[in-house]
Structures are given as structure tokens and as C-alpha cells.
Enzyme design. Structure first.
Site, PDB file in Angstrom:
ATOM      1  N   ASP A   1       2.460   7.640 -78.779  1.00 49.13           N
ATOM      2  CA  ASP A   1       2.396   8.930 -79.285  1.00 49.13           C
ATOM      3  C   ASP A   1       3.391   9.184 -80.263  1.00 49.13           C
ATOM      4  O   ASP A   1       3.279   9.701 -81.492  1.00 49.13           O
ATOM      5  CB  ASP A   1       2.674  10.106 -78.462  1.00 49.13           C
ATOM      6  CG  ASP A   1       1.166  10.085 -77.534  1.00 49.13           C
ATOM      7  OD1 ASP A   1       0.169   9.974 -78.006  1.00 49.13           O
ATOM      8  OD2 ASP A   1       1.318   9.873 -76.210  1.00 49.13           O
TER       9      ASP A   1
ATOM     10  N   LYS B   1       3.008   7.530 -86.421  1.00 50.91           N
ATOM     11  CA  LYS B   1       3.635   7.734 -85.217  1.00 50.91           C
ATOM     12  C   LYS B   1       5.156   7.180 -84.835  1.00 50.91           C
ATOM     13  O   LYS B   1       6.026   7.412 -84.058  1.00 50.91           O
ATOM     14  CB  LYS B   1       3.052   6.622 -84.047  1.00 50.91           C
ATOM     15  CG  LYS B   1       1.546   6.813 -83.875  1.00 50.91           C
ATOM     16  CD  LYS B   1       0.963   7.769 -83.364  1.00 50.91           C
ATOM     17  CE  LYS B   1      -0.222   8.136 -83.022  1.00 50.91           C
ATOM     18  NZ  LYS B   1      -0.881   6.996 -82.269  1.00 50.91           N
TER      19      LYS B   1
ATOM     20  N   ASP C   1      -0.242  -1.960 -76.264  1.00 51.62           N
ATOM     21  CA  ASP C   1      -0.446  -0.519 -75.833  1.00 51.62           C
ATOM     22  C   ASP C   1      -0.458   0.418 -77.275  1.00 51.62           C
ATOM     23  O   ASP C   1       0.600  -0.009 -77.968  1.00 51.62           O
ATOM     24  CB  ASP C   1       0.051   0.015 -74.914  1.00 51.62           C
ATOM     25  CG  ASP C   1      -0.222   1.054 -74.131  1.00 51.62           C
ATOM     26  OD1 ASP C   1      -1.296   1.655 -74.678  1.00 51.62           O
ATOM     27  OD2 ASP C   1       0.191   1.594 -73.096  1.00 51.62           O
TER      28      ASP C   1
ATOM     29  N   GLU D   1       0.570   2.836 -67.393  1.00 48.45           N
ATOM     30  CA  GLU D   1       0.950   2.012 -68.671  1.00 48.45           C
ATOM     31  C   GLU D   1       2.529   1.585 -68.685  1.00 48.45           C
ATOM     32  O   GLU D   1       2.622   0.385 -69.015  1.00 48.45           O
ATOM     33  CB  GLU D   1       0.767   2.919 -69.988  1.00 48.45           C
ATOM     34  CG  GLU D   1      -0.411   3.278 -70.542  1.00 48.45           C
ATOM     35  CD  GLU D   1      -0.563   4.396 -71.515  1.00 48.45           C
ATOM     36  OE1 GLU D   1      -1.615   4.417 -71.829  1.00 48.45           O
ATOM     37  OE2 GLU D   1       0.300   5.119 -71.596  1.00 48.45           O
TER      38      GLU D   1
ATOM     39  N   GLY E   1      -6.125   4.531 -75.001  1.00 47.07           N
ATOM     40  CA  GLY E   1      -6.227   5.287 -76.123  1.00 47.07           C
ATOM     41  C   GLY E   1      -6.891   4.708 -77.509  1.00 47.07           C
ATOM     42  O   GLY E   1      -7.511   3.701 -77.233  1.00 47.07           O
TER      43      GLY E   1
HETATM   44  C1  5RP Z   1      -2.293   6.934 -73.493  1.00 49.47           C
HETATM   45  C2  5RP Z   1      -0.918   6.705 -74.270  1.00 49.47           C
HETATM   46  C3  5RP Z   1      -1.603   6.307 -75.940  1.00 49.47           C
HETATM   47  O1  5RP Z   1      -1.039   5.057 -76.046  1.00 49.47           O
HETATM   48  C4  5RP Z   1      -1.197   7.258 -76.693  1.00 49.47           C
HETATM   49  O2  5RP Z   1      -1.377   8.546 -76.476  1.00 49.47           O
HETATM   50  C5  5RP Z   1      -1.512   6.977 -78.305  1.00 49.47           C
HETATM   51  O3  5RP Z   1      -2.916   7.153 -78.442  1.00 49.47           O
HETATM   52  P1  5RP Z   1      -3.907   6.803 -79.665  1.00 49.47           P
HETATM   53  O4  5RP Z   1      -3.577   5.336 -79.834  1.00 49.47           O
HETATM   54  O5  5RP Z   1      -5.218   7.305 -79.463  1.00 49.47           O
HETATM   55  O6  5RP Z   1      -2.983   7.627 -80.766  1.00 49.47           O
HETATM   56  O7  5RP Z   1      -0.099   6.772 -74.222  1.00 49.47           O
HETATM   57  O8  5RP Z   1      -1.566   7.450 -72.296  1.00 49.47           O
END
Ligand code: 5RP
Length: 225
Positions: free
Chosen positions: A86, A123, A83, A105, A29
Site C-alpha cells: 500500500d 505507492k 507481493d 503475507e 491484491g
Molecule cells: C494485501 C496487500 C496488498 O499487497 C496491498 O494492499 C496492495 O494491493 P494492490 O496491489 O491491490 O494495490 O497488502 O493484503
């Protein structure tokens, strides 16, 4: 591009916690990409690590920056995985999978001594459920899996790629994005209910796994949860 200052701050802070000799898990992401960018800079300054990637995109970014990428099956344990998410609630329960990589993940997170989550403040939510909840589903019998989910009261749609075709995960499966018109009261219960449908590989709900949470702020600083 949204909240780039915050995402960058969180990614760079997480990279500062990585030590020589570690095996590091790379999330997927836009926030995880900042973490990888910062790691590449530290490697240029002499840091020695090996990394395991949760997606082709992250592996590619890492290799481009001369990070030594290895296979998860070839390492005994991952020291730290970093990681994004969302959504994350005060109990550090999360919805992940906006990038379609949540199954890998989650496997990577469980293979790690610690999962560090990096997010911008948007988030952090009081309860999960505003973001779509991705459910990875085997292609074989996928209409039947959808039927059984809908019969249990879930609504959603198949995720599509930018050209309108069905989105296929790196595991060769489909994603059914569930939407909730209310906060998810008991995420664990929902997760278990969804997993009962044959063909469901996993949901994007994560529990009891997040360690430190680094929140990037608009002034470029971070706070730790
Ligand atoms: C990917 C994920 C990402 O960590 C999540 O979507 C957050 O993404 P971003 O940092 O682009 O907002 O779970 O599968």
C-alpha cells in the site's frame, strides 16, 4: 480500476524473473493478480514451478491457471515471493494489508529467500502513514484491545465487509484500521508499541524484508529500486 498499466507492467516484469523449478510465493491484491496472470502465461509456455499462496483469492487464481499450489508447511523454503504494497518508503519499509492478508503475507515473506515488491508509482512515498495501517486483532476481547490502542493515542475503526458486517480475516480475526494524521516518524517503534497490546496478532508494517522493488510506470515500462 486504478493504475492498471503500471500494476500490470510491474507484475509481468516480476514474472519474467521466475525460473524453472522454483517455489514461488504469491502475494495478494490487484498488482499480485497481474503477477499471477503473467505466471499462468509462462506456465502455458512450459515453465514448471510450485506456488504457495498468501490468500484463498490468490490460490484460486493460481489453480484456475493450472499453477501447482502447495501448502507453506510442506515446503522447506520459498525461493521468491512477489507481493504488492500500500505504501513503500525509500528505506523499503512498507504498509501492507489493504487486502486484509498482511499476516500471511509477512509469514510467507519471511519464509522466502527474497521478497520482490511490485508497485505503481503512487505507492512510493517519502514517509509512511497516509494509508491506513491495518492491525489484526483476535476476536476474543477485541473491545478491550481497541480500548488499549486508543488509550495509547491511536484512532481507527473496525474494517467492514461490503455488506457492512465485520471483516473477518482468513485467520478468523478482526482488522482495526489505524489512521495517522501525520507521517509515521518511527515505524518500528509504532509497530512494537502496538504489538504490546494483548490480542494484537500483527501490524501491516514491514521492515528489513523487501528485496528488489519493481515500480510500474505509466508508459508500461518498469524501474528497479
Ligand atoms: C494485501 C496487500 C496488498 O499487497 C496491498 O494492499 C496492495 O494491493 P494492490 O496491489 O491491490 O494495490 O497488502 O493484503
Amino acid at each position: 480500476m486504478d493504475h492498471e498499466v503500471e500494476k500490470r507492467a510491474a507484475g509481468y516484469k516480476a514474472a519474467s524473473l521466475i525460473r524453472d523449478g522454483m517455489i514461488v510465493g504469491l502475494g495478494t491484491g490487484s498488482t499480485a493478480a497481474y503477477f499471477i496472470e503473467a505466471l499462468v502465461q509462462r506456465i502455458r509456455q512450459g515453465l514448471h514451478i510450485r506456488a504457495v499462496a498468501s490468500s484463498r483469492a490468490s490460490a484460486e487464481l493460481a489453480r484456475k491457471g493450472n499453477i501447482h499450489v502447495v501448502d507453506l508447511n510442506d515446503v522447506p523454503k520459498v525461493d521468491i515471493t512477489v507481493d504488492g504494497a500500500d505504501e513503500i518508503d525509500p528505506l523499503k519499509r512498507m504498509i501492507k494489508g489493504g487486502g486484509g492478508a498482511h499476516v500471511r503475507e509477512k509469514i510467507l515473506a519471511y519464509a522466502s529467500r527474497e521478497l520482490i515488491v511490485i508497485v505503481d508509482e503512487t505507492k512510493c512515498v517519502s514517509s509512511l502513514g497516509k494509508a491506513n495501517l491495518p492491525v489484526e486483532i483476535l476476536f476474543f476481547g477485541s473491545p478491550s484491545a481497541r480500548f488499549h490502542l486508543e488509550e495509547r493515542g491511536y484512532t481507527g475503526q473496525w474494517r467492514t465487509a461490503s455488506d457492512g458486517s465485520l471483516f473477518i480475516t482468513e485467520n478468523g480475526n478482526l482488522l482495526f484500521d489505524l489512521h495517522f494524521d501525520h507521517p509515521i516518524k518511527d515505524p518500528k517503534e509504532e509497530h512494537l508499541k502496538i504489538l504490546q497490546v494483548p490480542g494484537v496478532v500483527d501490524t501491516g508494517l514491514f521492515f528489513d524484508i523487501a528485496g528488489r522493488v519493481i515500480v510500474g510506470l505509466a508508459d508500461g515500462s518498469t524501474k528497479l529500486l
